[in-house]
Motif scaffolding. Structure first.
Motif, PDB file in Angstrom:
ATOM      1  N   LYS A  49       0.849  -1.200   0.000  1.00 14.02           N
ATOM      2  CA  LYS A  49       0.000   0.000   0.000  1.00 14.02           C
ATOM      3  C   LYS A  49       0.882   1.246   0.000  1.00 14.02           C
ATOM      4  CE  LYS A  49      -3.957  -2.346   1.938  1.00 14.02           C
ATOM      5  NZ  LYS A  49      -5.024  -2.385   2.968  1.00 14.02           N
ATOM      6  N   VAL A  50       1.569   1.446  -1.122  1.00 12.37           N
ATOM      7  CA  VAL A  50       2.446   2.600  -1.320  1.00 12.37           C
ATOM      8  C   VAL A  50       1.834   3.448  -2.431  1.00 12.37           C
ATOM      9  CG1 VAL A  50       4.761   3.398  -1.895  1.00 12.37           C
ATOM     10  CG2 VAL A  50       4.455   1.254  -0.627  1.00 12.37           C
ATOM     11  N   TYR A  51       1.519   4.692  -2.116  1.00  8.60           N
ATOM     12  CA  TYR A  51       0.851   5.569  -3.066  1.00  8.60           C
ATOM     13  C   TYR A  51       1.718   6.802  -3.337  1.00  8.60           C
ATOM     14  CZ  TYR A  51      -3.019   2.723  -1.325  1.00  8.60           C
ATOM     15  OH  TYR A  51      -3.811   1.673  -0.944  1.00  8.60           O
ATOM     16  N   GLU A  52       1.489   7.429  -4.482  1.00  6.70           N
ATOM     17  CA  GLU A  52       2.236   8.630  -4.841  1.00  6.70           C
ATOM     18  C   GLU A  52       1.270   9.760  -5.171  1.00  6.70           C
ATOM     19  OE1 GLU A  52       5.798   7.932  -7.385  1.00  6.70           O
ATOM     20  OE2 GLU A  52       5.034   5.863  -7.459  1.00  6.70           O
ATOM     21  N   LYS A  53       1.505  10.914  -4.565  1.00  4.20           N
ATOM     22  CA  LYS A  53       0.657  12.095  -4.777  1.00  4.20           C
ATOM     23  C   LYS A  53       1.534  13.340  -4.814  1.00  4.20           C
ATOM     24  CE  LYS A  53      -3.799  10.791  -4.629  1.00  4.20           C
ATOM     25  NZ  LYS A  53      -4.821  11.205  -5.614  1.00  4.20           N
ATOM     26  N   ASP A  54       0.945  14.451  -5.269  1.00  3.06           N
ATOM     27  CA  ASP A  54       1.644  15.734  -5.232  1.00  3.06           C
ATOM     28  C   ASP A  54       1.773  16.201  -3.778  1.00  3.06           C
ATOM     29  OD1 ASP A  54      -1.110  16.107  -4.901  1.00  3.06           O
ATOM     30  OD2 ASP A  54      -1.015  18.169  -5.634  1.00  3.06           O
ATOM     31  N   TRP A  55       2.455  17.313  -3.572  1.00  4.26           N
ATOM     32  CA  TRP A  55       2.689  17.815  -2.213  1.00  4.26           C
ATOM     33  C   TRP A  55       1.870  19.082  -1.948  1.00  4.26           C
ATOM     34  CZ3 TRP A  55       4.056  16.395   2.350  1.00  4.26           C
ATOM     35  CH2 TRP A  55       4.396  17.348   3.320  1.00  4.26           C
ATOM     36  N   PRO A  56       0.802  18.985  -1.148  1.00  8.57           N
ATOM     37  CA  PRO A  56      -0.035  20.148  -0.830  1.00  8.57           C
ATOM     38  C   PRO A  56       0.274  20.758   0.541  1.00  8.57           C
ATOM     39  CG  PRO A  56      -1.201  18.170  -0.255  1.00  8.57           C
ATOM     40  CD  PRO A  56       0.174  17.730  -0.707  1.00  8.57           C
ATOM     41  N   GLY A  57       1.199  20.137   1.289  1.00 10.97           N
ATOM     42  CA  GLY A  57       1.474  20.553   2.657  1.00 10.97           C
ATOM     43  C   GLY A  57       1.258  19.388   3.608  1.00 10.97           C
ATOM     44  N   PHE A  58       1.805  19.505   4.817  1.00 10.71           N
ATOM     45  CA  PHE A  58       1.791  18.384   5.757  1.00 10.71           C
ATOM     46  C   PHE A  58       0.383  17.951   6.161  1.00 10.71           C
ATOM     47  CE2 PHE A  58       6.169  19.780   6.306  1.00 10.71           C
ATOM     48  CZ  PHE A  58       6.838  18.571   6.435  1.00 10.71           C
ATOM     49  N   GLY A  59      -0.460  18.909   6.513  1.00 11.16           N
ATOM     50  CA  GLY A  59      -1.784  18.559   7.014  1.00 11.16           C
ATOM     51  C   GLY A  59      -2.634  17.829   5.995  1.00 11.16           C
ATOM     52  N   ILE A  60      -2.734  18.382   4.797  1.00  8.96           N
ATOM     53  CA  ILE A  60      -3.541  17.764   3.751  1.00  8.96           C
ATOM     54  C   ILE A  60      -2.972  16.401   3.362  1.00  8.96           C
ATOM     55  CG2 ILE A  60      -4.283  17.974   1.347  1.00  8.96           C
ATOM     56  CD1 ILE A  60      -4.467  20.993   1.793  1.00  8.96           C
ATOM     57  N   GLN A  61      -1.639  16.308   3.293  1.00  7.89           N
ATOM     58  CA  GLN A  61      -1.021  15.035   2.900  1.00  7.89           C
ATOM     59  C   GLN A  61      -1.297  13.945   3.928  1.00  7.89           C
ATOM     60  OE1 GLN A  61      -0.112  14.601   0.001  1.00  7.89           O
ATOM     61  NE2 GLN A  61       1.818  13.516  -0.289  1.00  7.89           N
ATOM     62  N   LYS A  62      -1.217  14.289   5.207  1.00 10.85           N
ATOM     63  CA  LYS A  62      -1.496  13.284   6.242  1.00 10.85           C
ATOM     64  C   LYS A  62      -2.973  12.898   6.245  1.00 10.85           C
ATOM     65  CE  LYS A  62       2.451  13.975   9.267  1.00 10.85           C
ATOM     66  NZ  LYS A  62       2.937  14.152  10.644  1.00 10.85           N
ATOM     67  N   GLN A  63      -3.846  13.860   5.935  1.00 14.53           N
ATOM     68  CA  GLN A  63      -5.268  13.529   5.837  1.00 14.53           C
ATOM     69  C   GLN A  63      -5.525  12.596   4.661  1.00 14.53           C
ATOM     70  OE1 GLN A  63      -7.636  14.215   8.057  1.00 14.53           O
ATOM     71  NE2 GLN A  63      -9.135  13.083   6.837  1.00 14.53           N
ATOM     72  N   ARG A  64      -4.805  12.798   3.562  1.00 13.12           N
ATOM     73  CA  ARG A  64      -4.902  11.885   2.427  1.00 13.12           C
ATOM     74  C   ARG A  64      -4.488  10.466   2.823  1.00 13.12           C
ATOM     75  NH1 ARG A  64      -1.812  15.245  -2.397  1.00 13.12           N
ATOM     76  NH2 ARG A  64      -3.561  16.523  -3.125  1.00 13.12           N
ATOM     77  N   ALA A  65      -3.385  10.373   3.558  1.00 14.64           N
ATOM     78  CA  ALA A  65      -2.923   9.059   4.018  1.00 14.64           C
ATOM     79  C   ALA A  65      -3.952   8.423   4.946  1.00 14.64           C
ATOM     80  CB  ALA A  65      -1.573   9.185   4.720  1.00 14.64           C
ATOM     81  N   LEU A  66      -4.519   9.232   5.832  1.00 15.34           N
ATOM     82  CA  LEU A  66      -5.546   8.734   6.750  1.00 15.34           C
ATOM     83  C   LEU A  66      -6.747   8.201   5.971  1.00 15.34           C
ATOM     84  CD1 LEU A  66      -6.668   8.359   9.603  1.00 15.34           C
ATOM     85  CD2 LEU A  66      -7.410  10.752   9.551  1.00 15.34           C
ATOM     86  N   GLY A  67      -7.082   8.867   4.868  1.00 14.88           N
ATOM     87  CA  GLY A  67      -8.211   8.437   4.052  1.00 14.88           C
ATOM     88  C   GLY A  67      -8.012   7.084   3.399  1.00 14.88           C
ATOM     89  N   LYS A  68      -6.777   6.640   3.274  1.00 16.93           N
ATOM     90  CA  LYS A  68      -6.483   5.349   2.671  1.00 16.93           C
ATOM     91  C   LYS A  68      -6.371   4.223   3.703  1.00 16.93           C
ATOM     92  CE  LYS A  68      -4.207   7.353  -1.365  1.00 16.93           C
ATOM     93  NZ  LYS A  68      -5.277   6.921  -2.299  1.00 16.93           N
ATOM     94  N   ALA A  69      -6.383   4.578   4.987  1.00 22.42           N
ATOM     95  CA  ALA A  69      -6.267   3.574   6.056  1.00 22.42           C
ATOM     96  C   ALA A  69      -7.598   2.862   6.265  1.00 22.42           C
ATOM     97  CB  ALA A  69      -5.817   4.243   7.346  1.00 22.42           C
ATOM     98  N   GLN A  70      -7.517   1.603   6.648  1.00 24.31           N
ATOM     99  CA  GLN A  70      -8.713   0.777   6.853  1.00 24.31           C
ATOM    100  C   GLN A  70      -8.929   0.381   8.314  1.00 24.31           C
ATOM    101  OE1 GLN A  70     -10.864   0.020   4.246  1.00 24.31           O
ATOM    102  NE2 GLN A  70      -9.525   1.444   3.128  1.00 24.31           N
ATOM    103  N   GLY A  71      -7.912   0.536   9.148  1.00 21.59           N
ATOM    104  CA  GLY A  71      -8.011   0.070  10.525  1.00 21.59           C
ATOM    105  C   GLY A  71      -8.923   0.917  11.390  1.00 21.59           C
ATOM    106  N   ASP A  72      -9.463   0.301  12.439  1.00 18.93           N
ATOM    107  CA  ASP A  72     -10.253   1.055  13.416  1.00 18.93           C
ATOM    108  C   ASP A  72      -9.370   2.049  14.162  1.00 18.93           C
ATOM    109  OD1 ASP A  72     -12.547  -0.438  12.787  1.00 18.93           O
ATOM    110  OD2 ASP A  72     -11.944  -2.026  14.173  1.00 18.93           O
ATOM    111  N   TRP A  73      -8.116   1.656  14.384  1.00 19.33           N
ATOM    112  CA  TRP A  73      -7.139   2.514  15.043  1.00 19.33           C
ATOM    113  C   TRP A  73      -6.029   2.868  14.046  1.00 19.33           C
ATOM    114  CZ3 TRP A  73      -7.071   4.674  19.898  1.00 19.33           C
ATOM    115  CH2 TRP A  73      -8.053   4.238  20.785  1.00 19.33           C
ATOM    116  N   VAL A  74      -5.479   4.056  14.201  1.00 21.05           N
ATOM    117  CA  VAL A  74      -4.421   4.533  13.319  1.00 21.05           C
ATOM    118  C   VAL A  74      -3.256   5.044  14.156  1.00 21.05           C
ATOM    119  CG1 VAL A  74      -3.771   6.263  11.588  1.00 21.05           C
ATOM    120  CG2 VAL A  74      -6.012   5.139  11.457  1.00 21.05           C
ATOM    121  N   LEU A  75      -2.050   4.661  13.753  1.00 23.05           N
ATOM    122  CA  LEU A  75      -0.823   5.212  14.327  1.00 23.05           C
ATOM    123  C   LEU A  75      -0.146   6.016  13.229  1.00 23.05           C
ATOM    124  CD1 LEU A  75       1.355   5.392  16.577  1.00 23.05           C
ATOM    125  CD2 LEU A  75       2.370   3.327  15.588  1.00 23.05           C
ATOM    126  N   SER A  76      -0.036   7.322  13.426  1.00 23.04           N
ATOM    127  CA  SER A  76       0.617   8.198  12.452  1.00 23.04           C
ATOM    128  C   SER A  76       2.038   8.476  12.923  1.00 23.04           C
ATOM    129  CB  SER A  76      -0.164   9.516  12.321  1.00 23.04           C
ATOM    130  OG  SER A  76       0.535  10.437  11.508  1.00 23.04           O
TER     131      SER A  76
END
Length: 250
Positions: A49-76
């Motif tokens: 599960k390795v994805y490639e995207k442009d760089w919009p800034g830290f917050g938006i990028q981490k939210q994008r990563a969070l959107g791809k997670a499937q677990g009930d719990w997330v460790l960032s």
């Protein structure tokens, strides 16, 4: 189920150690933004599960990563961070609890080979473990954080952070973060001057080295205090440049 999310760009020197420390997780999601080193190849050794995207800034990028997670719990975690065995055990125990929707984790950072326990760096509590369905990241380009709806608990074992491996990395990050910080201040309507930049930098050194006792961390404590001061100074000088460019274009 626990998902680990990591954003990357040219982290080949760090990412292997990071991924190895969370290889026990149910899912690892990596979101890369244009690495031209071995980062992606290393990541694919640990997860598909390795994805490639442009760089919009830290917050938006981490939210994008969070959107791809499937677990009930997330460790960032960041590419230069490591989960110790002790922290893993605490995390696994926390996931069995129903009381909290998120957990702060103390982060122990190193600067040019020394773990820093003063200068405002320890304990550096960061909210990194949270329930996916009640959490989201702010959209800040830098100094982003996750917002969790619900009660927050506290873990004891530290997350290890190789903040600055050498002086080249220090100078690179001072430059990058001062640029991002200046842009953020400009968006907020903050204005600068050369005198303000000098005073802000000087105060940052006094606060870090003396008031927050970075002198107790020896040579690295002094180096850290100076680089903090430089970062603040350059942030406000770059803010002044943004103001001048804006005025010139009007």
């Amino acid at each position: 189920m626990l998902s680990v999310i990591i954003i990357t760009k040219n982290e080949a020197s760090h990412i292997g150690r990071c991924l190895e420390s969370v290889s026990w997780a149910d899912e690892i999601v990596v979101l890369d933004s244009g690495s031209n080193d071995a980062t992606i190849a290393i990541c694919r050794e640990y997860t598909d599960k390795v994805y490639e995207k442009d760089w919009p800034g830290f917050g938006i990028q981490k939210q994008r990563a969070l959107g791809k997670a499937q677990g009930d719990w997330v460790l960032s975690i960041d590419a230069d961070e490591v989960v110790t065995t002790e922290l893993r055990m605490e995390i696994e125990k926390a996931l069995q609890q129903e009381q909290f929707q998120g957990y702060n984790i103390p982060r122990l950072s190193s600067y040019c080979g020394r773990q820093i326990r003063h200068g405002g760096w320890w304990p550096d509590h960061v909210l990194r473990l949270f329930r996916r369905n009640c959490s989201q990241f702010t959209d800040s380009v830098v100094h982003e954080h996750v917002i969790v709806q619900g009660q927050i608990g506290q873990l004891a074992a530290p997350l290890l952070h190789d903040a600055f491996v050498n002086l080249d990395e220090v100078l690179h990050k001072v430059n990058c973060y001062s640029t991002l910080g200046a842009a953020l201040l400009y968006q907020r309507g903050v204005r600068s001057s050369l005198g303000k930049a000098i005073l802000k930098g000087f105060w940052t050194f006094i606060r870090t080295y003396w008031l927050q006792a970075a002198f107790l961390d020896g040579r690295q404590g002094l180096m850290l205090s100076i680089s903090n001061a430089e970062g603040t100074y350059y942030k406000y000088v770059k803010l002044l440049e943004l103001e001048k460019r804006s005025t010139h274009h009007e």
